[in-house]
Design a protein around this motif. Structure first.
Motif, PDB file in Angstrom:
ATOM      1  N   CYS A 154       1.022   3.939 -13.154  1.00  0.00           N
ATOM      2  CA  CYS A 154       1.480   2.579 -13.454  1.00  0.00           C
ATOM      3  C   CYS A 154       2.173   1.953 -12.245  1.00  0.00           C
ATOM      4  CB  CYS A 154       2.460   2.587 -14.632  1.00  0.00           C
ATOM      5  SG  CYS A 154       1.702   2.499 -16.233  1.00  0.00           S
ATOM      6  N   VAL A 155       3.045   2.711 -11.610  1.00  0.00           N
ATOM      7  CA  VAL A 155       3.739   2.176 -10.435  1.00  0.00           C
ATOM      8  C   VAL A 155       2.713   1.744  -9.389  1.00  0.00           C
ATOM      9  CG1 VAL A 155       5.299   2.711  -8.523  1.00  0.00           C
ATOM     10  CG2 VAL A 155       5.860   3.496 -10.837  1.00  0.00           C
ATOM     11  N   LYS A 156       1.740   2.598  -9.115  1.00  0.00           N
ATOM     12  CA  LYS A 156       0.701   2.278  -8.128  1.00  0.00           C
ATOM     13  C   LYS A 156      -0.079   1.030  -8.541  1.00  0.00           C
ATOM     14  CE  LYS A 156      -2.190   2.820  -4.687  1.00  0.00           C
ATOM     15  NZ  LYS A 156      -1.802   2.472  -3.330  1.00  0.00           N
ATOM     16  N   TYR A 157      -0.431   0.947  -9.805  1.00  0.00           N
ATOM     17  CA  TYR A 157      -1.182  -0.189 -10.339  1.00  0.00           C
ATOM     18  C   TYR A 157      -0.457  -1.508 -10.041  1.00  0.00           C
ATOM     19  CZ  TYR A 157      -3.148  -3.315 -13.899  1.00  0.00           C
ATOM     20  OH  TYR A 157      -3.712  -4.383 -14.556  1.00  0.00           O
ATOM     21  N   TYR A 158       0.826  -1.559 -10.342  1.00  0.00           N
ATOM     22  CA  TYR A 158       1.579  -2.797 -10.130  1.00  0.00           C
ATOM     23  C   TYR A 158       1.866  -3.056  -8.656  1.00  0.00           C
ATOM     24  CZ  TYR A 158       2.067  -2.806 -15.156  1.00  0.00           C
ATOM     25  OH  TYR A 158       1.793  -2.809 -16.495  1.00  0.00           O
ATOM     26  N   LYS A 159       2.037  -2.000  -7.877  1.00  0.00           N
ATOM     27  CA  LYS A 159       2.206  -2.186  -6.430  1.00  0.00           C
ATOM     28  C   LYS A 159       0.940  -2.798  -5.838  1.00  0.00           C
ATOM     29  CE  LYS A 159       5.402  -0.617  -4.145  1.00  0.00           C
ATOM     30  NZ  LYS A 159       6.602  -1.321  -3.633  1.00  0.00           N
ATOM     31  N   GLU A 160      -0.220  -2.369  -6.326  1.00  0.00           N
ATOM     32  CA  GLU A 160      -1.492  -2.944  -5.878  1.00  0.00           C
ATOM     33  C   GLU A 160      -1.586  -4.426  -6.226  1.00  0.00           C
ATOM     34  OE1 GLU A 160      -4.452  -1.579  -4.259  1.00  0.00           O
ATOM     35  OE2 GLU A 160      -2.821  -0.256  -3.618  1.00  0.00           O
ATOM     36  N   LEU A 161      -0.939  -4.838  -7.305  1.00  0.00           N
ATOM     37  CA  LEU A 161      -0.914  -6.247  -7.701  1.00  0.00           C
ATOM     38  C   LEU A 161       0.183  -7.013  -6.971  1.00  0.00           C
ATOM     39  CD1 LEU A 161      -1.440  -5.938 -11.579  1.00  0.00           C
ATOM     40  CD2 LEU A 161      -3.133  -6.594  -9.843  1.00  0.00           C
ATOM     41  N   GLU A 162       0.876  -6.317  -6.082  1.00  0.00           N
ATOM     42  CA  GLU A 162       1.960  -6.895  -5.272  1.00  0.00           C
ATOM     43  C   GLU A 162       3.089  -7.454  -6.126  1.00  0.00           C
ATOM     44  OE1 GLU A 162       0.362  -9.536  -2.307  1.00  0.00           O
ATOM     45  OE2 GLU A 162      -0.911  -7.955  -1.467  1.00  0.00           O
ATOM     46  N   MET A 163       3.399  -6.736  -7.199  1.00  0.00           N
ATOM     47  CA  MET A 163       4.515  -7.117  -8.056  1.00  0.00           C
ATOM     48  C   MET A 163       5.782  -6.411  -7.580  1.00  0.00           C
ATOM     49  SD  MET A 163       2.721  -7.159 -11.811  1.00  0.00           S
ATOM     50  CE  MET A 163       4.079  -8.020 -12.595  1.00  0.00           C
ATOM     51  N   ASP A 164       6.926  -6.986  -7.938  1.00  0.00           N
ATOM     52  CA  ASP A 164       8.199  -6.310  -7.725  1.00  0.00           C
ATOM     53  C   ASP A 164       8.322  -5.257  -8.815  1.00  0.00           C
ATOM     54  OD1 ASP A 164       9.054  -7.824  -5.547  1.00  0.00           O
ATOM     55  OD2 ASP A 164      10.069  -9.299  -6.812  1.00  0.00           O
ATOM     56  N   VAL A 165       8.363  -3.996  -8.418  1.00  0.00           N
ATOM     57  CA  VAL A 165       8.368  -2.893  -9.376  1.00  0.00           C
ATOM     58  C   VAL A 165       9.746  -2.235  -9.387  1.00  0.00           C
ATOM     59  CG1 VAL A 165       7.300  -0.698 -10.027  1.00  0.00           C
ATOM     60  CG2 VAL A 165       5.912  -2.484  -8.938  1.00  0.00           C
ATOM     61  N   TYR A 166      10.252  -2.041 -10.590  1.00  0.00           N
ATOM     62  CA  TYR A 166      11.508  -1.327 -10.823  1.00  0.00           C
ATOM     63  C   TYR A 166      11.181  -0.126 -11.699  1.00  0.00           C
ATOM     64  CZ  TYR A 166      13.541  -5.848  -9.530  1.00  0.00           C
ATOM     65  OH  TYR A 166      13.866  -7.010  -8.880  1.00  0.00           O
ATOM     66  N   GLY A 167      11.912   0.943 -11.529  1.00  0.00           N
ATOM     67  CA  GLY A 167      11.716   2.122 -12.368  1.00  0.00           C
ATOM     68  C   GLY A 167      12.917   2.364 -13.259  1.00  0.00           C
ATOM     69  N   LEU A 168      12.648   2.836 -14.472  1.00  0.00           N
ATOM     70  CA  LEU A 168      13.705   3.235 -15.400  1.00  0.00           C
ATOM     71  C   LEU A 168      13.309   4.577 -15.993  1.00  0.00           C
ATOM     72  CD1 LEU A 168      16.307   2.718 -17.026  1.00  0.00           C
ATOM     73  CD2 LEU A 168      14.876   1.547 -18.735  1.00  0.00           C
ATOM     74  N   HIS A 169      14.170   5.557 -15.791  1.00  0.00           N
ATOM     75  CA  HIS A 169      13.958   6.871 -16.401  1.00  0.00           C
ATOM     76  C   HIS A 169      15.038   7.056 -17.461  1.00  0.00           C
ATOM     77  CE1 HIS A 169      12.768  11.058 -16.760  1.00  0.00           C
ATOM     78  NE2 HIS A 169      14.056  11.304 -16.926  1.00  0.00           N
ATOM     79  N   ILE A 170      14.608   7.445 -18.649  1.00  0.00           N
ATOM     80  CA  ILE A 170      15.549   7.662 -19.752  1.00  0.00           C
ATOM     81  C   ILE A 170      15.544   9.144 -20.103  1.00  0.00           C
ATOM     82  CG2 ILE A 170      16.174   7.066 -22.120  1.00  0.00           C
ATOM     83  CD1 ILE A 170      14.691   4.372 -21.657  1.00  0.00           C
ATOM     84  N   SER A 171      16.701   9.756 -19.969  1.00  0.00           N
ATOM     85  CA  SER A 171      16.856  11.163 -20.349  1.00  0.00           C
ATOM     86  C   SER A 171      17.453  11.209 -21.745  1.00  0.00           C
ATOM     87  CB  SER A 171      17.774  11.886 -19.361  1.00  0.00           C
ATOM     88  OG  SER A 171      17.151  11.984 -18.112  1.00  0.00           O
ATOM     89  N   TYR A 172      16.815  11.955 -22.621  1.00  0.00           N
ATOM     90  CA  TYR A 172      17.215  11.970 -24.025  1.00  0.00           C
ATOM     91  C   TYR A 172      17.346  13.397 -24.541  1.00  0.00           C
ATOM     92  CZ  TYR A 172      12.151  12.394 -24.331  1.00  0.00           C
ATOM     93  OH  TYR A 172      10.846  12.805 -24.148  1.00  0.00           O
ATOM     94  N   ASN A 173      17.721  14.320 -23.658  1.00  0.00           N
ATOM     95  CA  ASN A 173      17.922  15.729 -23.985  1.00  0.00           C
ATOM     96  C   ASN A 173      16.593  16.434 -24.249  1.00  0.00           C
ATOM     97  OD1 ASN A 173      19.520  17.981 -24.153  1.00  0.00           O
ATOM     98  ND2 ASN A 173      20.237  17.599 -26.234  1.00  0.00           N
TER      99      ASN A 173
END
Length: 181
Positions: A17-36
Motif C-alpha cells: 500500500c505504501v508503495k502504491y500511494y508513493k507511486e501516485l505521488e501522494m503524501d503518505v503517513y504511516g500508523l501502526h497500532i499495537s493491541y497486545n
C-alpha cells in the motif's frame, strides 16, 4: 497531491500500500497500532524499517491493558483501526488505507465492511475522509506479484502470527506466504 494514512502493520500488504500511494505521488503517513498481539514487537520493528525505507512519518499507538490477542479473526479489529486512524488523522481530508484483499472469509476484509464503515466515516468527516483499499479485489497472490514486480524489500516485512524473531513456518500466515513466495 493527496494525503493518505496507511495502517502499517509491517507486513507485505501494508508495505505494498505504501508503495502504491508513493507511486501516485501522494503524501503518505504511516500508523501502526499495537493491541497486545503476539507479533507486536516484530511488527513494530518492521513498520519502523518500512517507514524509514520509504521516508514516511510513522506514528505508533499502543493500547495498554488489553487481553492478549491470538491468531485468526479478531472481531472488530479493522473497524477499530479505521476509527482510531480517524481520531488521530494528521490531516483534515484525504484517505485512510488498509492492505486488505479478497480471498479471506473475514467480514472486515470485505467490500461490504468498507461500504458500511465509510458511511460512518462520511458523517464524522463531512465526506472529507475516504477509506481506500486498493487491493480489495486482488488475491494475496496478486499482492505478492505486485510486491515482487516493484522490487520491494521482503526482508523488512514481518508476517508471522506467533511473534518469533524469525518466521515460525507453522502459522496460517507463514504457510500461506511460503506457498506464494
Amino acid at each position: 497531491m493527496g494525503k493518505v494514512l496507511v495502517l502499517l502493520s509491517g507486513g507485505i500488504d501494508s508495505t505494498a500500500c505504501v508503495k502504491y500511494y508513493k507511486e501516485l505521488e501522494m503524501d503518505v503517513y504511516g500508523l501502526h497500532i499495537s493491541y497486545n498481539q503476539l507479533s507486536e514487537a516484530q511488527e513494530i520493528i518492521a513498520a519502523e524499517s518500512i517507514a524509514d525505507y520509504f521516508n514516511i512519518p510513522l506514528k505508533i499507538l499502543t493500547l495498554n491493558n488489553t487481553y492478549p490477542k491470538h491468531n485468526g479473526m479478531i472481531s472488530g479489529r479493522n473497524a477499530f483501526f479505521i476509527l482510531t486512524a480517524l481520531l488521530d488523522l494528521p490531516f483534515s481530508s484525504g484517505l485512510i488505507s488498509l492492505g486488505i484483499h479478497s480471498g479471506t472469509s473475514y467480514y472486515d476484509c470485505s467490500e461490504d465492511f468498507i461500504l458500511s464503515l465509510q458511511s460512518i466515516i462520511d458523517n464524522y468527516s463531512h465526506g472529507k475522509v475516504k477509506i481506500d483499499c486498493p487491493f480489495i479485489n486482488w488475491s494475496k497472490l496478486d499482492i505478492v506479484r505486485y510486491f515482487k514486480l516493484q522490487s520491494l524489500p521482503l526482508s523488512l516485512t514481518y508476517s508471522c502470527e506467533n511473534g518469533h524473531s524469525t518466521k515460525c513456518g507453522n502459522c496460517a500466515t507463514c504457510l500461506e506466504l511460503e506457498r506464494l513466495l
